[in-house]
Design a protein around this motif. Structure first.
Motif, mmCIF file in Angstrom:
data_model
loop_
_atom_site.group_PDB
_atom_site.id
_atom_site.type_symbol
_atom_site.label_atom_id
_atom_site.label_comp_id
_atom_site.label_asym_id
_atom_site.label_seq_id
_atom_site.Cartn_x
_atom_site.Cartn_y
_atom_site.Cartn_z
ATOM 1 N N ARG A 105 0.826 -1.208 0.000
ATOM 2 C CA ARG A 105 0.000 0.000 0.000
ATOM 3 C C ARG A 105 0.861 1.259 0.000
ATOM 4 N NH1 ARG A 105 -3.899 -0.573 4.606
ATOM 5 N NH2 ARG A 105 -2.900 1.074 5.787
ATOM 6 N N TYR A 106 2.070 1.155 0.550
ATOM 7 C CA TYR A 106 2.941 2.331 0.653
ATOM 8 C C TYR A 106 4.168 2.230 -0.255
ATOM 9 C CZ TYR A 106 -0.029 3.026 4.688
ATOM 10 O OH TYR A 106 -1.119 3.187 5.498
ATOM 11 N N CYS A 107 4.116 1.368 -1.253
ATOM 12 C CA CYS A 107 5.238 1.256 -2.179
ATOM 13 C C CYS A 107 5.243 2.447 -3.145
ATOM 14 C CB CYS A 107 5.190 -0.072 -2.935
ATOM 15 S SG CYS A 107 3.784 -0.204 -4.063
ATOM 16 N N ILE A 108 6.340 2.612 -3.879
ATOM 17 C CA ILE A 108 6.535 3.775 -4.740
ATOM 18 C C ILE A 108 5.466 3.860 -5.829
ATOM 19 C CG2 ILE A 108 8.089 4.862 -6.402
ATOM 20 C CD1 ILE A 108 8.985 5.200 -3.556
ATOM 21 N N LYS A 109 5.038 2.745 -6.365
ATOM 22 C CA LYS A 109 4.079 2.780 -7.474
ATOM 23 C C LYS A 109 2.691 3.297 -7.049
ATOM 24 C CE LYS A 109 2.386 -1.990 -7.143
ATOM 25 N NZ LYS A 109 2.223 -3.279 -7.864
ATOM 26 N N ASN A 110 2.440 3.322 -5.728
ATOM 27 C CA ASN A 110 1.165 3.844 -5.231
ATOM 28 C C ASN A 110 1.309 5.253 -4.650
ATOM 29 O OD1 ASN A 110 -0.244 1.467 -5.872
ATOM 30 N ND2 ASN A 110 0.347 0.494 -3.942
ATOM 31 N N SER A 111 2.328 5.955 -5.098
ATOM 32 C CA SER A 111 2.639 7.261 -4.514
ATOM 33 C C SER A 111 1.578 8.322 -4.786
ATOM 34 C CB SER A 111 3.991 7.767 -5.041
ATOM 35 O OG SER A 111 5.028 6.901 -4.635
ATOM 36 N N LEU A 112 0.776 8.150 -5.834
ATOM 37 C CA LEU A 112 -0.215 9.168 -6.188
ATOM 38 C C LEU A 112 -1.629 8.764 -5.773
ATOM 39 C CD1 LEU A 112 1.111 10.193 -9.720
ATOM 40 C CD2 LEU A 112 1.591 11.237 -7.491
ATOM 41 N N GLN A 113 -1.751 7.709 -4.978
ATOM 42 C CA GLN A 113 -3.063 7.263 -4.503
ATOM 43 C C GLN A 113 -3.264 7.675 -3.052
ATOM 44 O OE1 GLN A 113 -3.534 3.064 -5.154
ATOM 45 N NE2 GLN A 113 -3.084 3.175 -7.348
ATOM 46 N N ASP A 114 -4.407 8.298 -2.768
ATOM 47 C CA ASP A 114 -4.781 8.701 -1.407
ATOM 48 C C ASP A 114 -3.617 9.436 -0.735
ATOM 49 O OD1 ASP A 114 -6.059 9.108 0.954
ATOM 50 O OD2 ASP A 114 -6.309 6.997 1.475
ATOM 51 N N MET A 115 -3.406 10.676 -1.135
ATOM 52 C CA MET A 115 -2.247 11.442 -0.681
ATOM 53 C C MET A 115 -2.221 11.669 0.827
ATOM 54 S SD MET A 115 -0.555 11.794 -3.393
ATOM 55 C CE MET A 115 0.694 12.944 -2.861
ATOM 56 N N LYS A 116 -3.365 11.556 1.496
ATOM 57 C CA LYS A 116 -3.402 11.757 2.948
ATOM 58 C C LYS A 116 -2.943 10.525 3.721
ATOM 59 C CE LYS A 116 -7.077 15.237 2.928
ATOM 60 N NZ LYS A 116 -8.433 15.592 3.443
ATOM 61 N N ASP A 117 -2.965 9.353 3.055
ATOM 62 C CA ASP A 117 -2.550 8.106 3.716
ATOM 63 C C ASP A 117 -1.057 7.927 3.495
ATOM 64 O OD1 ASP A 117 -2.500 5.680 4.991
ATOM 65 O OD2 ASP A 117 -3.328 4.553 3.301
ATOM 66 N N ILE A 118 -0.272 8.472 4.433
ATOM 67 C CA ILE A 118 1.184 8.515 4.258
ATOM 68 C C ILE A 118 1.871 7.246 4.751
ATOM 69 C CG2 ILE A 118 3.273 9.696 5.076
ATOM 70 C CD1 ILE A 118 1.678 12.286 4.945
ATOM 71 N N GLY A 119 1.373 6.678 5.845
ATOM 72 C CA GLY A 119 2.060 5.515 6.389
ATOM 73 C C GLY A 119 1.269 4.828 7.477
ATOM 74 N N PHE A 120 1.949 3.866 8.102
ATOM 75 C CA PHE A 120 1.314 2.981 9.080
ATOM 76 C C PHE A 120 2.283 2.770 10.239
ATOM 77 C CE2 PHE A 120 0.634 -1.318 10.757
ATOM 78 C CZ PHE A 120 -0.740 -1.380 10.909
ATOM 79 N N LEU A 121 1.800 2.978 11.451
ATOM 80 C CA LEU A 121 2.631 2.807 12.649
ATOM 81 C C LEU A 121 2.049 1.712 13.532
ATOM 82 C CD1 LEU A 121 4.865 3.693 14.703
ATOM 83 C CD2 LEU A 121 3.178 5.299 15.623
ATOM 84 N N GLN A 122 2.904 0.788 13.933
ATOM 85 C CA GLN A 122 2.503 -0.258 14.882
ATOM 86 C C GLN A 122 3.345 -0.123 16.151
ATOM 87 O OE1 GLN A 122 1.697 -4.618 13.935
ATOM 88 N NE2 GLN A 122 3.689 -4.798 14.919
ATOM 89 N N VAL A 123 2.681 -0.121 17.290
ATOM 90 C CA VAL A 123 3.357 0.031 18.584
ATOM 91 C C VAL A 123 2.985 -1.140 19.485
ATOM 92 C CG1 VAL A 123 3.752 1.516 20.576
ATOM 93 C CG2 VAL A 123 3.181 2.542 18.369
ATOM 94 N N LYS A 124 3.978 -1.876 19.908
ATOM 95 C CA LYS A 124 3.768 -2.912 20.915
ATOM 96 C C LYS A 124 4.128 -2.324 22.281
ATOM 97 C CE LYS A 124 4.874 -6.913 17.982
ATOM 98 N NZ LYS A 124 5.787 -8.089 17.806
ATOM 99 N N VAL A 125 3.138 -2.190 23.142
ATOM 100 C CA VAL A 125 3.378 -1.711 24.509
ATOM 101 C C VAL A 125 3.557 -2.958 25.368
ATOM 102 C CG1 VAL A 125 2.523 -0.333 26.414
ATOM 103 C CG2 VAL A 125 1.971 0.315 24.070
ATOM 104 N N LEU A 126 4.786 -3.248 25.715
ATOM 105 C CA LEU A 126 5.093 -4.507 26.398
ATOM 106 C C LEU A 126 4.955 -4.383 27.913
ATOM 107 C CD1 LEU A 126 8.168 -5.483 24.195
ATOM 108 C CD2 LEU A 126 5.785 -6.205 23.945
ATOM 109 N N LYS A 127 5.790 -3.550 28.523
ATOM 110 C CA LYS A 127 5.777 -3.467 29.993
ATOM 111 C C LYS A 127 6.445 -2.191 30.460
ATOM 112 C CE LYS A 127 10.146 -6.016 30.391
ATOM 113 N NZ LYS A 127 10.842 -7.185 30.985
ATOM 114 N N ALA A 128 6.308 -1.930 31.758
ATOM 115 C CA ALA A 128 7.042 -0.861 32.431
ATOM 116 C C ALA A 128 7.693 -1.456 33.674
ATOM 117 C CB ALA A 128 6.120 0.289 32.804
ATOM 118 N N VAL A 129 8.782 -0.865 34.096
ATOM 119 C CA VAL A 129 9.564 -1.396 35.222
ATOM 120 C C VAL A 129 9.863 -0.285 36.213
ATOM 121 C CG1 VAL A 129 11.688 -2.583 35.914
ATOM 122 C CG2 VAL A 129 10.607 -3.135 33.722
#
Length: 282
Positions: free
Chosen positions: A82-106
């Motif tokens: 979805r974020y490869c170069i060939k799709n650079s002109l599709q849905d200009m507001k959809d820039i990327g995707f972030l995944q966060v694993k919240v594991l623990k605190a100490v």
């Protein structure tokens, strides 16, 4: 589904007053268009004029580690395409995707008088905000949750804040970290030292996260030349148990110092020790 809306007033002394509240049934609103609503405020005079647009939101999710989106090779491949170069002109507001694993605190700060805390995490990226569940009576919580966000600006900074739940009262601040998206190293588990609200001094404890970011460099570069999105989420500082506890300790120390001084002066006037009294008066 109803959306509850509250209107609050705040004076210069940080005192707050509930001015009114209302409900809006968003299921009855047409989607993908701006709806102009004027809703009367319950139990108070006046009404609230608002613009509401109901649009589908992709890329936001909360899940357990076992169903991690980027953990599935086929889903990871689909998101990467979805974020490869060939799709650079599709849905200009959809820039990327972030995944966060919240594991623990100490070794978190003890916010309760019992020496424990009831910690939970709040994750903020721009105006998107998600949070973990609360783990009660624990200074070393393990959340093991996965959060995903759509990226609207690659220059945004992910803020992860740890709070102590305090029942019906506002939560107490325990620590915070700020991570620029461009500094993320994909798939590496990192432990960050918690800092104060201004991110200037270290607080007590660390938090362990694992982050992945996928984005289209062309769309990210074009977005750089546009004004940044305005932040609508403000910091609302209220009563804090942690501050109260710290101030109570300070009062105790000051009281003991005054008491010890009084006892010393009293012993000098009573001549309990001749040498000490003579030296004190001299």
């Amino acid at each position: 589904k109803d959306v509850d809306i509250e209107v609050w007033g705040e004076d210069n002394k940080k005192h707050e007053e509930l001015l009114g509240m209302c409900k809006v049934d968003i299921t009855a609103l047409p989607s993908k268009q701006t709806n102009v609503l004027e809703v009367p405020v319950e139990k108070h005079l006046g009404s609230l004029l608002m613009l509401i647009a109901v649009t589908p939101c992709s890329g936001v999710s909360i899940s357990d580690l076992c169903v991690c989106p980027l953990g599935d090779p086929s889903e990871r491949k689909q998101i990467s395409q979805r974020y490869c170069i060939k799709n650079s002109l599709q849905d200009m507001k959809d820039i990327g995707f972030l995944q966060v694993k919240v594991l623990k605190a100490v070794d978190l700060l003890a916010a309760d008088f019992s020496g424990k805390s009831d910690p939970f995490c709040v994750l903020e990226l721009g105006n998107d905000r998600l949070q973990t569940h609360t783990i009660y009576k624990n200074l070393n919580p393990e959340w093991n949750k996965v959060f995903t966000f759509p990226i609207k600006d690659i220059h945004h900074v992910l803020e992860v804040t740890v709070f102590d739940e305090d029942g019906d009262k506002p939560p107490d601040f325990l620590g915070k970290v700020a991570i620029p998206l461009l500094s993320i190293r994909n798939g590496q588990q990192c432990c960050y030292t918690l800092k104060n609200k201004d991110l200037e001094l270290a607080s007590k404890g660390i938090i362990c996260l694992e982050l992945d970011v996928l984005f289209n460099p062309v769309k990210a570069s074009i977005r750089t030349f546009k004004p940044q999105e305005k932040r609508f989420i403000g910091d609302n500082r209220k009563f804090s148990k942690k501050i109260l506890s710290r101030n109570v300790d300070r009062v105790k120390k000051i009281t003991m110092a005054i008491w010890n001084t009084i006892q010393f002066l009293r012993s000098c006037f009573l001549w309990e020790s001749t040498l000490r009294s003579v030296v004190a008066f001299v």
